[in-house]
Motif scaffolding. Structure first.
Motif, PDB file in Angstrom:
ATOM      1  N   LEU A  72       0.579  -1.165   0.163  1.00  0.00           N
ATOM      2  CA  LEU A  72       0.012  -0.182   0.327  1.00  0.00           C
ATOM      3  C   LEU A  72       1.126   1.678   0.500  1.00  0.00           C
ATOM      4  CD1 LEU A  72      -2.839   1.181   0.389  1.00  0.00           C
ATOM      5  CD2 LEU A  72      -2.345   1.010   2.902  1.00  0.00           C
ATOM      6  N   LYS A  73       0.490   2.229  -0.518  1.00  0.00           N
ATOM      7  CA  LYS A  73       1.141   3.645  -0.974  1.00  0.00           C
ATOM      8  C   LYS A  73       1.085   4.073   0.092  1.00  0.00           C
ATOM      9  CE  LYS A  73       3.298   7.307  -3.586  1.00  0.00           C
ATOM     10  NZ  LYS A  73       3.789   7.769  -4.815  1.00  0.00           N
ATOM     11  N   ILE A  74       1.846   5.024   1.042  1.00  0.00           N
ATOM     12  CA  ILE A  74       1.481   5.760   2.227  1.00  0.00           C
ATOM     13  C   ILE A  74       1.696   6.457   2.233  1.00  0.00           C
ATOM     14  CG2 ILE A  74       1.281   5.237   5.097  1.00  0.00           C
ATOM     15  CD1 ILE A  74       1.301   2.296   4.763  1.00  0.00           C
ATOM     16  N   LEU A  75       1.480   8.128   2.118  1.00  0.00           N
ATOM     17  CA  LEU A  75       2.617   9.373   2.102  1.00  0.00           C
ATOM     18  C   LEU A  75       2.529   9.362   3.618  1.00  0.00           C
ATOM     19  CD1 LEU A  75      -0.021  10.819  -0.888  1.00  0.00           C
ATOM     20  CD2 LEU A  75       2.225   9.608  -0.554  1.00  0.00           C
ATOM     21  N   CYS A  76       3.246  10.169   3.968  1.00  0.00           N
ATOM     22  CA  CYS A  76       3.225  10.675   4.904  1.00  0.00           C
ATOM     23  C   CYS A  76       2.918  12.367   5.049  1.00  0.00           C
ATOM     24  CB  CYS A  76       4.527  10.660   6.138  1.00  0.00           C
ATOM     25  SG  CYS A  76       4.944  10.776   7.598  1.00  0.00           S
ATOM     26  N   GLY A  77       1.998  12.624   5.755  1.00  0.00           N
ATOM     27  CA  GLY A  77       1.452  14.174   5.141  1.00  0.00           C
ATOM     28  C   GLY A  77       0.891  15.011   6.802  1.00  0.00           C
ATOM     29  N   ILE A  78       0.790  16.138   6.607  1.00  0.00           N
ATOM     30  CA  ILE A  78       0.505  17.451   7.696  1.00  0.00           C
ATOM     31  C   ILE A  78      -0.915  18.409   6.976  1.00  0.00           C
ATOM     32  CG2 ILE A  78       2.418  17.266   9.312  1.00  0.00           C
ATOM     33  CD1 ILE A  78       3.264  19.624   8.029  1.00  0.00           C
ATOM     34  N   PHE A  99       7.564  16.358   4.256  1.00  0.00           N
ATOM     35  CA  PHE A  99       6.544  15.047   4.416  1.00  0.00           C
ATOM     36  C   PHE A  99       5.691  15.779   3.032  1.00  0.00           C
ATOM     37  CE2 PHE A  99       6.379  17.228   8.684  1.00  0.00           C
ATOM     38  CZ  PHE A  99       6.117  16.141   9.192  1.00  0.00           C
ATOM     39  N   GLU A 100       5.359  14.402   3.035  1.00  0.00           N
ATOM     40  CA  GLU A 100       4.732  13.553   1.401  1.00  0.00           C
ATOM     41  C   GLU A 100       3.350  14.637   0.561  1.00  0.00           C
ATOM     42  OE1 GLU A 100       7.187  10.062   1.165  1.00  0.00           O
ATOM     43  OE2 GLU A 100       4.754  10.208   2.447  1.00  0.00           O
ATOM     44  N   ILE A 101       3.061  14.877   1.932  1.00  0.00           N
ATOM     45  CA  ILE A 101       1.334  15.770   1.382  1.00  0.00           C
ATOM     46  C   ILE A 101       1.442  17.011   2.432  1.00  0.00           C
ATOM     47  CG2 ILE A 101       0.443  13.873   1.733  1.00  0.00           C
ATOM     48  CD1 ILE A 101      -1.774  14.964   0.307  1.00  0.00           C
ATOM     49  N   ILE A 102       1.075  18.148   1.504  1.00  0.00           N
ATOM     50  CA  ILE A 102       0.675  19.049   2.941  1.00  0.00           C
ATOM     51  C   ILE A 102      -0.917  19.716   2.780  1.00  0.00           C
ATOM     52  CG2 ILE A 102       1.177  21.820   3.983  1.00  0.00           C
ATOM     53  CD1 ILE A 102       4.096  20.834   3.444  1.00  0.00           C
ATOM     54  N   LEU A 103      -1.405  20.162   3.072  1.00  0.00           N
ATOM     55  CA  LEU A 103      -3.427  19.900   3.568  1.00  0.00           C
ATOM     56  C   LEU A 103      -2.970  21.599   4.479  1.00  0.00           C
ATOM     57  CD1 LEU A 103      -5.713  17.388   4.334  1.00  0.00           C
ATOM     58  CD2 LEU A 103      -4.349  17.666   2.781  1.00  0.00           C
ATOM     59  N   GLY A 104      -4.035  22.675   3.915  1.00  0.00           N
ATOM     60  CA  GLY A 104      -4.430  23.489   4.035  1.00  0.00           C
ATOM     61  C   GLY A 104      -4.969  24.401   4.982  1.00  0.00           C
ATOM     62  N   ALA A 105      -5.482  24.067   5.698  1.00  0.00           N
ATOM     63  CA  ALA A 105      -7.291  24.595   6.201  1.00  0.00           C
ATOM     64  C   ALA A 105      -7.436  25.593   7.366  1.00  0.00           C
ATOM     65  CB  ALA A 105      -7.464  23.086   7.293  1.00  0.00           C
ATOM     66  N   VAL A 106      -8.905  25.705   6.783  1.00  0.00           N
ATOM     67  CA  VAL A 106      -8.793  27.475   7.562  1.00  0.00           C
ATOM     68  C   VAL A 106      -9.563  26.637   8.652  1.00  0.00           C
ATOM     69  CG1 VAL A 106     -10.503  29.345   8.534  1.00  0.00           C
ATOM     70  CG2 VAL A 106      -8.538  28.786   6.300  1.00  0.00           C
ATOM     71  N   HIS A 107      -9.437  26.983  10.407  1.00  0.00           N
ATOM     72  CA  HIS A 107     -10.479  25.975  11.512  1.00  0.00           C
ATOM     73  C   HIS A 107     -11.070  27.526  12.406  1.00  0.00           C
ATOM     74  CE1 HIS A 107      -7.572  22.344  11.230  1.00  0.00           C
ATOM     75  NE2 HIS A 107      -8.936  22.345  10.709  1.00  0.00           N
TER      76      HIS A 107
END
Length: 247
Positions: A72-78, A99-107
């Motif tokens: 399984l391809k597993i990405l380490c992100g935040i 990190f392989e993927i960075i999500l941006g979010a407004v909370h």
């Protein structure tokens, strides 16, 4: 291709997922790729309540799981909350961790309202406008791969509200994302809150596509093992749909 690029596990304060258990479930459901995207929330009120887990320890934990489960391809992100308001500090924290993927979010809104948790009452027009302006600042200024759960404040609403007053700002968000190569997340966590749609809703996804957008990510926003794949079947195959390719 079957994938989920928004999952929280041991290093997110609000998650009850054990990463290895989720990996085994993903394999059993024939997923091709998943991404763990632990919370990195750095506004003072969040740090005071929850602190922050060791990012290097988290990176090492996921690296070990990647080696154990090559099928399984597993990405380490935040997922960096309100990145545009803490950018210098955040960049210093994550440098050299690859990190392989960075999500941006407004909370968190300017008035400190947390829009990612149940609200005591619907947001005012000024608060909704503030929410979308923060998203515009986020996609304009921050090195993110995916904009997460756009419209998250609606997740606990009983019906889809009229957002025509904010459409020009939403168009600016999409145009900026397209220009910068940021993927739009189709977040289906709202279904488990009894909201009648994924986020953003189909009419907004159609707007994104009409502006030239074709880079998508799908996320369950899982914090519990039962959340993973729970409403994946409700996500349509949009025209031009192609999955996000990690860095």
């Amino acid at each position: 291709m079957k994938y989920d690029y928004h999952i929280h596990s041991e290093d997110s304060f609000d998650s009850r997922i054990i990463a290895e258990e989720l990996i085994l479930k993903a394999i059993s459901l024939q997923y091709n790729e998943i991404a763990f995207t632990e919370h990195v929330d750095l506004l003072p009120e969040e740090l005071a309540l929850f602190g922050i887990s060791s990012l290097s320890r988290y990176r090492a934990r996921i690296t070990a799981l990647q080696e154990r489960f090559p099928q399984l391809k597993i990405l380490c992100g935040i997922e960096i909350g309100d990145f545009h308001r803490v950018q210098n500090y955040a960049l210093e924290l994550i440098k050299d961790l690859n990190f392989e993927i960075i999500l941006g979010a407004v909370h968190i809104l300017t008035d400190h309202t947390n829009v990612a948790i149940p609200l005591s009452q619907p947001l005012s027009e000024a608060q909704v406008r503030d929410y979308y302006e923060h998203n515009l600042a986020l996609v304009t200024n921050c090195p993110i791969d995916v904009l997460a759960h756009l419209g998250v404040y609606k997740r606990y609403y009983p019906s889809i509200p009229d957002e025509s007053a904010y459409l020009s700002t939403i168009e600016q968000i999409f145009a900026t994302m397209i220009q910068r190569g940021i993927a739009l997340e189709i977040n289906y966590s709202a279904y488990r809150k009894n909201y009648p749609s994924h986020l953003p809703e189909p009419h907004l996804v159609d707007l994104y596509i009409s502006l030239g957008g074709n880079l998508f990510s799908i996320g369950s926003d899982s914090h519990h093992i039962d959340h993973f794949d729970d409403n994946r079947h409700k996500v349509p195959n949009y025209p031009s749909f192609r999955h996000f390719t990690s860095r």
